[in-house]
Every structure is written in structure tokens, then in C-alpha cells.
Design a protein around this motif. Structure first.
Motif, short mmCIF file in Angstrom:
data_model
loop_
_atom_site.label_atom_id
_atom_site.label_comp_id
_atom_site.label_asym_id
_atom_site.label_seq_id
_atom_site.Cartn_x
_atom_site.Cartn_y
_atom_site.Cartn_z
N PHE B 538 2.71 27.57 -14.35
CA PHE B 538 3.14 26.33 -14.40
C PHE B 538 2.90 25.29 -13.31
CE2 PHE B 538 5.67 27.87 -18.22
CZ PHE B 538 5.02 26.81 -19.18
N TRP B 539 3.10 26.00 -11.98
CA TRP B 539 3.18 25.14 -11.01
C TRP B 539 1.71 24.90 -10.32
CZ3 TRP B 539 5.57 22.16 -7.50
CH2 TRP B 539 5.06 22.32 -6.13
N ARG B 540 1.10 26.22 -10.32
CA ARG B 540 -0.53 26.03 -10.08
C ARG B 540 -1.21 24.71 -10.96
NH1 ARG B 540 -4.12 30.70 -8.39
NH2 ARG B 540 -4.77 30.99 -10.59
N ALA B 541 -1.03 25.15 -12.24
CA ALA B 541 -1.75 24.35 -13.27
C ALA B 541 -1.34 22.71 -13.11
CB ALA B 541 -1.59 24.86 -14.71
N THR B 542 -0.18 22.59 -12.95
CA THR B 542 0.44 21.26 -12.75
C THR B 542 -0.30 20.82 -11.62
OG1 THR B 542 2.35 21.98 -14.01
CG2 THR B 542 2.52 19.66 -13.05
N ARG B 543 -0.13 21.29 -10.56
CA ARG B 543 -0.70 20.79 -9.35
C ARG B 543 -2.48 20.46 -9.24
NH1 ARG B 543 2.16 18.66 -5.53
NH2 ARG B 543 0.86 19.47 -3.83
N GLN B 546 -2.67 17.60 -11.49
CA GLN B 546 -2.27 16.43 -10.76
C GLN B 546 -3.47 16.00 -9.90
OE1 GLN B 546 1.25 17.36 -8.26
NE2 GLN B 546 1.52 15.20 -7.77
N HIS B 547 -4.03 16.69 -9.23
CA HIS B 547 -5.23 16.45 -8.23
C HIS B 547 -6.47 15.97 -8.94
CE1 HIS B 547 -4.22 17.41 -3.90
NE2 HIS B 547 -3.25 17.99 -4.63
N ALA B 548 -6.67 16.73 -9.93
CA ALA B 548 -8.03 16.52 -10.63
C ALA B 548 -7.76 15.03 -11.45
CB ALA B 548 -8.20 17.30 -11.75
N GLN B 549 -6.63 14.81 -11.89
CA GLN B 549 -6.40 13.62 -12.78
C GLN B 549 -5.81 12.43 -12.01
OE1 GLN B 549 -7.61 13.71 -16.07
NE2 GLN B 549 -8.36 15.54 -15.93
N GLN B 550 -5.14 12.61 -10.97
CA GLN B 550 -4.46 11.69 -10.13
C GLN B 550 -3.33 11.09 -11.01
OE1 GLN B 550 -5.39 11.10 -6.98
NE2 GLN B 550 -7.10 12.40 -7.27
N GLU B 551 -2.54 12.39 -11.45
CA GLU B 551 -1.39 11.96 -12.09
C GLU B 551 -0.12 12.21 -11.18
OE1 GLU B 551 -3.08 12.72 -16.70
OE2 GLU B 551 -2.18 14.16 -15.40
N ASN B 552 0.90 11.66 -11.56
CA ASN B 552 2.19 12.14 -10.84
C ASN B 552 2.70 13.44 -11.58
OD1 ASN B 552 4.35 11.83 -12.70
ND2 ASN B 552 4.43 9.81 -12.36
N ALA B 554 5.43 14.71 -12.88
CA ALA B 554 6.05 15.16 -14.07
C ALA B 554 4.84 14.76 -15.07
CB ALA B 554 6.93 13.86 -14.09
N LEU B 555 4.41 13.76 -15.06
CA LEU B 555 3.36 13.38 -16.29
C LEU B 555 2.34 14.54 -16.31
CD1 LEU B 555 2.52 11.04 -17.98
CD2 LEU B 555 0.90 10.39 -16.33
N ALA B 556 1.70 14.80 -15.13
CA ALA B 556 0.78 15.88 -15.04
C ALA B 556 1.46 17.11 -15.90
CB ALA B 556 0.23 16.59 -13.79
N PHE B 557 2.49 17.46 -15.51
CA PHE B 557 3.25 18.64 -16.30
C PHE B 557 3.37 18.32 -17.88
CE2 PHE B 557 7.19 20.84 -18.01
CZ PHE B 557 6.81 22.19 -17.51
N ILE B 558 3.76 17.29 -18.22
CA ILE B 558 3.72 16.95 -19.82
C ILE B 558 2.45 16.98 -20.47
CG2 ILE B 558 4.51 15.27 -21.44
CD1 ILE B 558 6.74 14.52 -19.14
#
Lengths: 168, 745, 190
Positions: B538-543, B546-552, B554-558
Motif C-alpha cells: 500500500f505504502w509503495r503504490a501510494t507513494r 503520489q509522485h506520478a500524479q502529483q497528488e497528496n 491521502a488522495l493518492a491512497f484513495i
């Protein structure tokens, strides 16, 4: 060095784990049987008249009597094995939580592992045949292209992979 | 009057469902769309009809019509109205109608969908579900009529559907009342949930049969039913968990699962259902394992029907079992018919289901899913043998045996451990495991050896050698397990080493501070491993997102979870399973108990808690025909006062016959925390003297995590099962494309 | 539980596998059917010839000085077999009536009462027997050997066997009056 560390550390941890295990199996026994002494044995026996209910939690009058019997036998100095033996002789094998290892009952101990091992064997053999590339029949599953063998990855994942590689 | 009306409607709905079968069959034969459409409409009519009949039954239940045998059996004047309504499923006759009602609802729902692309399935889905429905209705109409009246003849008072000669209707003054154990809120929703789960598996089965009959054996039926099976799985799981919670709260044995044959009968379809959920993903993605998926769907449904039969016919001896019932032979015939028809169809279509299968490596994603299936099937084999063997023994040797919790625990726990290990490597498989690791390069004897070790260890385990932990065979097994762990760690060293390190650290820490129990240490090691790997995923994919889409974050996680609902819903389910495993390990391996008689003011000590007996009072509640005995105990931990608990003993009386008072129920007082539950039962008390009361006290460590895990589990399933805009139509896409921009992962 | 070999498309299920599947299914169904039949039979019905059995008697509750009693020894007498247990509340309702009837019929030598103590503990059983002053032959059936033969459905149950060893009447549940008991015995006496 780092590569070695990856192997050494878990090994070290596991060795420590084994070292940390101390086996102690001494059981202290008091003289006057307490409720806990009775329950310790009753827990391992099943009510002979109700279905699948351990004797220590069975609320019926009959079970209360059996617990009293265990208490009496403990007070008379019977050992746990003697008491269990008494129950099996009097009320039959159903008072035990699992079938005794004799006669037909071996089925219950041998059949499941045998079936599971057989299943594992069949699966292993099947997987080995699948690993040899078979002649592809274009008709049957034409949609199946070899490329799809790579686990499906969506665009994000490919990007993550890249990201991760960069950051390492 | 109302009763005749209700019965009449029941008969009509039976006729309608039979018509639906006939019309659909004829429609196929004469190729008449109109007839099939008529069958579909008939199918849609059954639910409203059964609803009317059920309302009639509820009316009778609520209004104390004790001349109706079923009303007399399950209600009494003293019961509150809501309990009179839920008494609908509190007995055999009513719950059969309830079952039919749910069944009709599901069948109607499925016939309401758009059928444009699947016209050829429609008649057969109608046939299969209508036959099932007709069968259940027939049981109500012929054998277990809930509207049967009590008639007095010179032979005595008996229930009859139609008035016998020389009889008068007999109306008892009051009913017998619902079994007090069934009055608990958990018990009110536990059976409906379980039935929902059972009934909803009819739909995937109906589609599977339709696919076999029509010979359209592509993936279409799987795509249509995959969400059905996910919801069915959710209901079934929910029913099982609620049953556990009910047992914990009401049965007063300090546990939640007793490996009772009836529990296992409900658990077995869950096992095959879970295996199906996993292997169906491979068929969706790769078109492989068609035959195996068909087997799993049929097996799941067969186990639902077979389990229901075993429970309701009185074949199984169990605390849950319904009393021996006249439906037995008829039900048995239906089970046999279902099994024979399914197997015959399967054998007939077997060659058409074939698909070439190829596999990149023994540790590819497909292989892992197959291993997962093997393990679920293994648990199933254990359960099946355990349930059936007592029947064999009774017939062959005349002696009854108990196949109880100790047997199930030692036979299934290694399998569960291996399943946990698979969960630990599950997230890795989606990251292109085989390409990264070049595992196919490992030579085969080594691989065979690695696979053989756990199997040998398992065989040793079966002979209970581990009982002697300190002796040499115990050491051999321990070493074997350590070797497997090392071997597997080595195989997955690049991907697992950090997680394995943390997990080992946890196990080492626990071995020095908390426990030397090897099983517990292996358990906690695996739990930590799975949690670490999954959470890191979860952590890896969210991070990364987050980088790829420039999201924060929480948003990236959701968004991550939202875009890949099935995958991440699945991982959430894995995490929840681990939380549940923590609870199970805690209560199974570290439960402490004590029992003792104390006078008022005295206390019992257990595991750091002090339970002080304050008072006990007993009073009657005549309006509800119940006697309550309630004790008051104060709880201290060291010197700290934690509050009071009120363990109870409830004794319900049926009518005026004080002699046939039902068994007393022990309602525990429970002080619950994340660390442990203090579970106090009132066992016995002296009515008048000061000598006091007997308490049984359990300390159940970590058990709360079982319930927390269950909650997370439902969140996970709902995320995974939440409908897409148009789930059935999207995915035919992309077979043949290398990459699938999919939410259907 | 068998996995499928999917290598060769268009290959049917081998005959031997089919045979194995059907035989297993048949076996399972037969097993369940026989068990179902057994569960639905209920207790032995009047008119049935009761096979011989031997009951070991409690000390102090012997029959004519013997510590064992066989049904075959009692040919020519009416035998009243009562299943009971000390933990069974309804049994207490009829205990006094049984003893009363025994006191009347026992001395005639034409009727024998047999108490079969179903899955019980001996100390409690003795307390029960003493409490109700019972003195007809009584013995334990802890392993349910005899009750399985009669396929009893619970306790108390009373079986009336005539002089030829044929079951003539079954009473499920306690007798409500000594008269009921008396009339059943009288019906069997010549």
C-alpha cells in the motif's frame, strides 16, 4: 556486503528464535482438587448425552454430576489418565475430543493427509506439464497471446516501478 | 382463515414456479421467445406471492394464533412483538418459507437484468432457479406446512394441514415460546445472513449450469456472476462471524467457534467459495482453469445444499441441529438429483471446457493461485472427513465417536499457516515476481525438495508428534519448520527480506518476553510478515502514485484503491484476516481460566485481574416467564478499580410446567480491551446463605482483534464488490492486449 | 479434490475417473441414506421380537441373587423395562409409581421390572434409587448398548415385553398415574 546481510540477518534472527525457546512441561498438582483441577480434565472430555459439548462448559445437570465424579476421583488420588480411561470404558469413545487411534478410526488420521498429498502430487505434476511449452492451437484460445503472460500491470504500476528504481 | 389464505398462496407460488420451469423448457424446445418471456414473468411473480404468504404467517405469529402448530411452537404471549416477527425463522417450517422468500428475491433480481447478450442463458437460469425454488416450496407445502393447525381427535392432538375426520381445532392458551438462545440480537440476524449467503450461491450455480447446458463455455458466465459470488461470499462470511459473536455472548463457554458439525457445514461452502474467488481471477485474466472453476462453483452449491440437508434432516448430531424431520427423504432426493445432474453435465461438457494452460514458472502468479486453491481444498477435505466420519463409525462399528476441536485444530492449523505464507507473497506476485526473480532457473530437484519439506512436516504433524515438543520428534518438526522458513525466505530473499527481518524480530522478542509456544511464535511471525508485506505494498503504490500524479498522500491512497478496487479490496481483506488471526491465536493459545466459589466480599485472582464478588440477586419476571439471577462483581487490576460486571443466569420457563424449564443461559459479564477480554460467568450460587457464588472467569487475550478484523473484512469485501458502472459489459475487452487498464484486477 | 490436467484440449474424462466419481457419490449417498433411515426410525415398535441382551446389575439390586440378567432368562414372564437416569427430572415423576407397581406385581412372580440406568454416574444413581425406595433389579447402561438396541429417544421410556419376548407397548415420557401402568401390565397377564 549488503547482499550477505540480507541472508545473514534472517538466519541470525531465526537462530536466536530457536535459542529463545525453552521447553518446560512441569505441571504442579495440589492436594485437594479445586474447580480448576476438575475443569482441566473436564475440558478434555465430552458430554456423553449432549452433542459435541465439552464437559467443563456443559450446563446440564448430568454434566454437573460428571464433574462431581471427576472431583471425587481426583480426591481419591486418581491420575488424569485413569479418569479419562474410566470415562472411555464406561461411556464409550465418544467422550474423547478425537477418535482414539485404533481400528477403523485410523481413517480419520490417514485419509485426509493421504488425500492432500495426492492432491499436491497431481497439482505438481500438472504444473510441470504446463511449464513445458505445448504446441499452441490457434483455434481454441486465440485470444490468449503469449504477451499476456506478463502479469497484468496497469499504467500506474509501471510508473511506480520506474519511480522506485529511480529512488533506490 | 388467514392461515388458509397463506397456505393457498404458498400452493399458488409453487404452481407458478413449476409453470415457470415448464414454460422455459418448452420455450427452448419450440424456440419460442414468448414462452421464455412468460417463464421469466412467472419467475418474477413468485417473490410477491411468497411475500404475501409470509405476511400472513407474520400476522398469525404476532396475533397469538396458537391453534397454528408453528405459532404454538415458536412464540408465546410473553414475547415482545419484534421477537414474534423474528420467530419466523426460529423453527423449521417458518425458516423454510423464509429461505424460499430469499431465494425468490434473488432469482427475481437476476431475471431483471438486461439479457440482450445472453439470451441463450435466460431459460436455463430460470429452469435451475425455479426448480430449486419449487423444491423448497414443495417442502413447505407437503411436509412442513407452517400454517398447519392443531386438531384434536380421539387419538390426541396433532398438527394437520386439512381437518381430519371427527376433529375439532385445538387452541392452546399459550405457546411454547422461542428457544431463549435464539432471542439474542446476534441470533436474530445470524440465520438470515447465513441463508442469504447460501441462497445467493444459487445464482452463480444457475449460470454455470446454463453455460454447461448451452455449451457456451467461454468466460461469459464467470463475468456475469463474479460479483454475485462476491456478495454471496460477503453474506456467508457475515453470517459465520455473527454466529461466532453470538456464541461468545450467549453460550457462555468463553469461545466463538466450537468445530461443531453444523458450523462446519456452513464453513465448507465458504472454503470452496473463497477458493473460487481466487481462481476465477485467473480465468478472467488468462482464460485458464475453466474446468476447475466449474468444479468449484458446483462444489460450493452442492455443499450449501448438502450442508442444509445434513442439518435439517437430523442426520447430524449437533447442538444446532433441527429435530428429526419428515423432509429428510425428499430433501435427500433433491440433493442426489442436484449432484447427479451437475456431475453428469460436467462430464459431458468436460472436453469443451479445456483450455491450454501454460505457466512461466512454478512460482508464477497462476501457480500461487493454484497453491492457494490446493490449500483451501485441503481444509475442505479435513472438514468433510471430520463431519462424515462419525456417521461411518456409527454404522460400521456401532460406536459413536466425537471428532472435536482438538482434531480439527491440529489438522487445519498447518494449512492455515501455509495460507498465511501465501498471503505474504501475494502482493509480490502482482509486481512481476517471475521476471524479477528468474525463479524458473532454480533447478527442479531443489524446488521439489523445498515443496516436499512442508509436506513431510505436515505428515509428521498428523501423528501428533508435536505434542512432545521437548522430545526429539518435536525438535525434528521444529527444525523442519525452521528449514522451510529459511528455504522460502531464501527464494524470496529480495522481496521479503525486510519484512522477514521485522517478523523475526517480533518473534524473537515474543520468545523472550511473552511465550515459548512454538505455534504461537510461528503464528505471530507469519502475521507480522503478511502485515509488513501488504502494508508496504500500500505504502509503495501510494507513494509512487503520489509522485506520478502529483497528488497528496491521502488522495493518492484513495484513488489508488478506487482504481484497483478488487486488488486493494483483496489486500484489505488479507490485512483483516491477519487481525482476526491475532485474535484467534490469542484466545486459542493463551486463554486462561479459573473457577472458584467465593463468599461476598471475597475475590478471585486471574492473570493480574482481581474479581471481587459483591452481591447476587435473583428475581422472577412473570410477564416474560423468566427468572434472572444477576451477580455484581468489581474488577481491579492491581489496585486500580476498573468497574463492575454483571454476569447473569437466565432461566426461561415454558408455560406453567416448572419441571420443563429450559436450560439456564449463562450471560457473561465482559470487560473488553485491545489487550484482552475479562469474561466472567456466574456458574452457581447459594440462594440464601452467605457462602456465596461460584464464578468461572476467562481471560481471553487479544480476542477483540477478531471482531476488529471482521469489521475491516466487511469494508474490504464491500470495496472489492462495489459495482462498477456496468461491470458485466466492460471487460470482454483486452484479452489479447498486453496491458489492461482495469479496475477488474 | 483431484486437479485437472488441462494440457490436451478436447479430451474427455477418462472412464476410470468417471467410475470412481460415481462410486464415491453412490457410497456417500448410501451412507447418508442409511443414517437418515436410522434417525427416522424412532424407537422399536410394538410387535417386534426383542433380541436377547444382558444387563449387569448394580450391587444390591440383583435379580434372584445373580448380578447379571438376560432377557432370555425371563421367558414366560412379563418384562417391564424402564429407562431412566438420575439427572432426568421427569423420571422422578414416575419413580414412586413404578416402585408401587413393582410392590404389587413383583410377588406374583409373573412380572419382572428392570431398571436400565441410561448414561449416568453410579453414586448419583444409587442416591436416586434410595430416595425413591426402589428395589427392583437395576443396572447401568453407560455406553448406551441397550438403549441403542431399543433406539430410545430419551428418558424416561418404558417398554413392555410379553411372555414370548415380543414388545407389546412403549411408553415415551413419564407415567402420570400408577393406574396407567397397572392396566398395561394387566393387559399382558393371562
Amino acid at each position: 556486503m549488503k547482499r550477505h546481510l540480507r541472508i545473514v540477518l534472517p538466519v541470525l534472527a531465526l537462530t536466536l528464535l530457536v535459542a529463545g525457546l525453552a521447553f518446560n512441561a512441569a505441571l504442579a498438582q495440589g492436594s485437594a482438587p479445586t474447580d480448576d483441577d476438575v475443569n482441566a480434565i473436564a475440558k478434555q472430555l465430552y458430554c456423553p448425552v449432549c452433542e459435541n459439548t465439552p464437559l467443563d462448559v456443559c450446563p446440564t445437570e448430568a454434566c454437573r454430576q460428571w464433574r462431581e465424579l471427576i472431583r471425587q476421583q481426583l480426591a481419591d488420588g486418581w491420575t488424569e489418565d485413569q479418569i479419562k480411561q474410566y470415562f472411555v470404558e464406561n461411556y464409550g469413545a465418544r467422550v474423547l475430543g478425537e477418535p482414539p487411534r485404533s481400528g477403523l478410526n485410523w481413517v480419520v488420521y490417514l485419509l485426509p493427509p493421504a488425500l492432500i498429498l495426492a492432491g499436491a502430487f497431481v497439482l505438481f505434476r500438472a504444473m510441470r506439464t504446463w511449464m513445458k511449452p505445448t504446441v499452441t492451437e490457434p483455434a481454441a484460445g486465440a485470444a490468449e497471446t503469449p504477451q499476456s503472460a506478463a502479469p497484468s500491470q496497469d499504467e500506474y504500476i509501471s510508473k511506480f516501478e520506474e519511480e522506485l528504481r529511480k529512488r533506490k | 382463515m388467514i392461515a388458509d389464505f397463506g397456505y393457498g398462496i404458498l400452493v399458488v407460488s409453487l404452481l407458478v414456479s413449476l409453470y415457470s420451469v415448464g414454460a422455459a423448457l418448452t420455450g427452448v424446445k419450440v424456440k419460442s421467445t414468448a414462452l421464455v418471456e412468460s417463464a421469466r414473468r412467472a419467475m418474477l411473480l413468485t417473490w410477491p406471492l411468497i411475500t404475501v404468504s409470509a405476511l400472513a404467517l407474520i400476522y398469525l405469529l404476532v396475533n397469538n394464533h396458537y391453534e397454528i402448530s408453528f405459532v404454538y411452537e415458536v412464540t408465546s404471549r410473553s414475547m415482545p412483538t419484534y421477537l414474534k416477527i423474528t420467530a419466523w425463522w426460529g423453527g423449521q417450517a417458518g425458516s423454510l418459507v423464509f429461505w424460499s422468500w430469499l431465494m425468490a428475491a434473488f432469482a427475481s433480481l437476476v431475471t431483471l437484468r438486461k439479457w440482450d447478450r445472453d439470451r441463450e442463458f435466460l431459460p436455463w437460469v430460470i429452469v435451475v432457479s425455479s426448480v430449486t425454488l419449487a423444491f423448497f416450496l414443495m417442502m413447505s407445502v407437503v411436509f412442513e406446512n407452517p400454517f398447519a393447525r392443531l386438531y384434536q381427535t380421539f387419538e390426541g392432538i396433532n398438527a394437520h394441514t386439512f381437518a381430519p375426520a371427527d376433529s375439532v381445532v385445538f387452541t392452546p392458551a399459550d405457546g411454547r415460546g422461542l428457544n431463549p438462545l435464539l432471542r439474542h440480537p446476534g441470533m436474530i440476524i445470524h440465520p438470515p445472513m447465513l441463508y442469504l449467503g447460501f441462497v445467493s450461491y444459487v445464482i452463480p450455480y444457475a449460470f454455470a449450469m446454463a453455460a454447461l447446458i448451452t455449451g457456451r463455455t467461454d468466460d461469459r458466465w464467470i463475468r456475469i456472476t463474479r460479483r454475485w459470488s462476491l456478495w454471496a461470499w460477503l453474506f456467508l462470511s457475515f453470517g459465520l462471524v455473527l454466529g461466532g459473536r453470538w456464541a461468545y455472548d450467549v453460550l457462555g463457554w468463553g469461545g466463538y467457534w466450537g468445530w461443531d458439525p453444523v458450523e462446519i457445514a456452513a464453513f465448507m461452502p465458504w472454503l470452496t467459495g473463497t477458493a473460487f474467488l481466487h481462481s476465477v481471477m485467473i480465468q478472467e485474466k488468462r482464460g485458464q482453469f475453466k474446468q476447475w472453476n466449474m468444479i468449484l462453483v458446483i462444489l460450493t452449491y452442492a455443499l450449501v445444499i448438502f450442508g442444509t440437508f445434513l442439518t435439517r434432516s437430523g442426520v447430524l448430531s449437533s447442538v444446532h441441529a433441527f429435530a428429526s424431520s419428515p423432509i429428510g427423504p425428499f430433501f435427500m432426493g433433491f440433493v442426489a438429483l442436484t449432484l447427479i445432474a451437475s456431475i453428469a453435465l460436467l462430464i459431458w461438457r468436460w472436453p469443451d471446457l479445456g483450455s491450454e494452460t501454460e505457466m512461466k514458472s512454478m512460482l508464477s502468479r497462476e501457480a500461487l493461485f493454484l497453491l492457494n486453491n490446493l490449500l483451501f481444498m485441503s481444509v475442505l477435505v479435513v472438514c468433510f472427513v471430520g463431519v462424515i466420519y462419525p456417521l461411518v463409525s456409527e454404522l460400521a462399528t456401532g460406536s459413536k465417536v466425537t471428532v472435536g476441536p482438538p482434531w480439527y485444530e491440529f489438522s487445519t492449523s498447518p494449512l492455515f499457516a501455509m495460507l498465511m505464507f501465501l498471503m505474504a507473497i501475494a502482493p509480490l506476485s502482482s509486481w512481476g515476481l517471475s521476471s524479477q526473480e528468474k525463479l524458473s532457473n532454480i533447478n527442479k530437484p531443489v524446488l521439489g525438495g523445498i515443496l516436499a519439506v512442508p509436506l513431510v512436516a505436515y505428515a509428521l504433524w498428523w501423528n501428533r508428534i508435536t505434542e512432545m515438543m521437548g522430545s526429539w520428534p518435536g525438535v525434528v518438526v521444529s527444525l523442519a519448520i525452521v528449514l522451510i522458513a529459511l528455504g522460502l525466505m531464501y527464494l524470496f530473499r529480495k522481496l521479503l527480506w525486510q519484512a522477514a527481518l521485522v517478523a523475526s524480530a517480533v518473534a524473537v522478542y515474543l520468545s523472550f518476553t511473552y511465550t515459548t509456544n512454538l505455534i504461537a511464535l510461528i503464528g505471530f511471525f507469519l502475521v507480522t510478515l503478511v502485515l509488513m508485506v501488504t502494508l508496504r505494498e500500500f505504502w509503495r503504490a501510494t507513494r509512487a502514485r503520489q509522485h506520478a500524479q502529483q497528488e497528496n498522500f491521502a488522495l493518492a491512497f484513495i484513488r489508488l484503491v478506487g482504481r484497483n478496487r478488487r486488488r486493494y479490496g483483496g489486500y484489505i481483506i488479507h490485512v483483516s484476516m491477519m487481525l482476526m488471526a491475532i485474535g484467534i491465536l490469542g484466545i486459542e493459545l493463551f486463554q486462561k481460566e479459573t473457577q472458584g466459589q467465593v463468599a461476598a466480599g471475597e475475590a478471585l485472582d486471574i492473570a493480574g485481574y482481581t474479581v471481587q464478588f459483591e452481591d447476587v440477586a435473583s428475581w422472577n419476571n412473570p410477564s416474560e416467564q423468566v427468572n434472572y439471577t444477576r451477580a455484581v462483581v468489581s474488577i481491579y487490576k492491581g489496585d486500580q478499580y476498573l468497574g463492575q460486571l454483571y454476569p447473569r443466569k437466565d432461566m426461561y420457563f415454558s408455560d406453567q410446567q416448572m419441571t420443563t424449564a429450559t436450560q439456564p443461559m449463562s450471560i457473561p459479564g465482559n470487560l473488553s480491551s485491545f489487550k484482552d477480554d475479562l469474561y466472567v460467568l456466574l456458574v452457581d450460587w447459594e440462594p440464601a446463605s452467605a457462602s456465596g457464588a461460584t464464578f468461572k472467569i476467562y481471560v481471553n487475550p487479544l480476542v477483540n482483534w477478531l471482531w476488529i478484523g471482521s469489521l475491516l473484512f466487511f469494508i474490504g469485501v464491500i470495496i472489492a464488490a462495489w459495482p462498477d458502472k456496468d461491470p458485466e459489459y466492460a471487460p470482454a475487452r483486452a484479452r489479447g492486449k498486453a496491458y489492461q487498464p482495469s479496475s477488474a484486477d | 479434490m483431484t486437479e485437472i490436467n488441462e494440457t490436451a484440449p478436447k479430451r474427455g474424462v477418462p472412464l476410470w475417473v468417471q467410475i470412481v466419481i460415481w462410486v464415491l457419490l453412490l457410497g456417500l449417498m448410501a451412507l447418508v441414506a442409511v443414517t437418515l433411515n436410522k434417525r427416522q426410525q424412532g424407537s422399536v415398535q410394538p410387535g417386534a421380537q426383542i433380541p436377547d441382551f444382558t444387563l449387569t446389575l448394580f450391587e444390591g439390586y440383583e435379580y434372584e441373587g445373580k448380578s447379571e440378567i438376560s432377557l432370555s432368562d425371563l421367558r414366560g414372564k412379563v418384562v417391564v423395562i424402564n429407562f431412566w437416569a438420575s439427572w432426568c427430572k421427569p423420571c422422578e415423576q414416575e419413580a414412586a409409581e413404578l416402585q408401587q407397581a413393582w410392590a404389587e406385581f413383583g410377588p406374583t412372580g409373573q412380572v419382572v421390572f428392570l431398571g436400565v440406568d441410561y448414561v449416568d454416574t453410579e453414586p448419583d444413581a444409587r442416591v436416586y434409587l434410595q430416595k425413591f425406595g426402589i428395589d427392583f433389579p437395576n443396572g447401568p447402561d453407560m455406553a448406551t448398548r441397550i438403549s441403542q438396541m431399543f433406539r430410545t429417544t430419551g428418558v424416561p421410556e418404558t417398554y413392555f415385553i410379553d411372555q414370548d419376548g415380543v414388545l407389546r407397548y412403549v411408553k415415551v415420557g413419564p407415567f402420570t398415574s400408577a393406574d396407567e401402568l397397572r392396566s398395561q401390565i394387566n393387559a399382558l397377564l393371562p
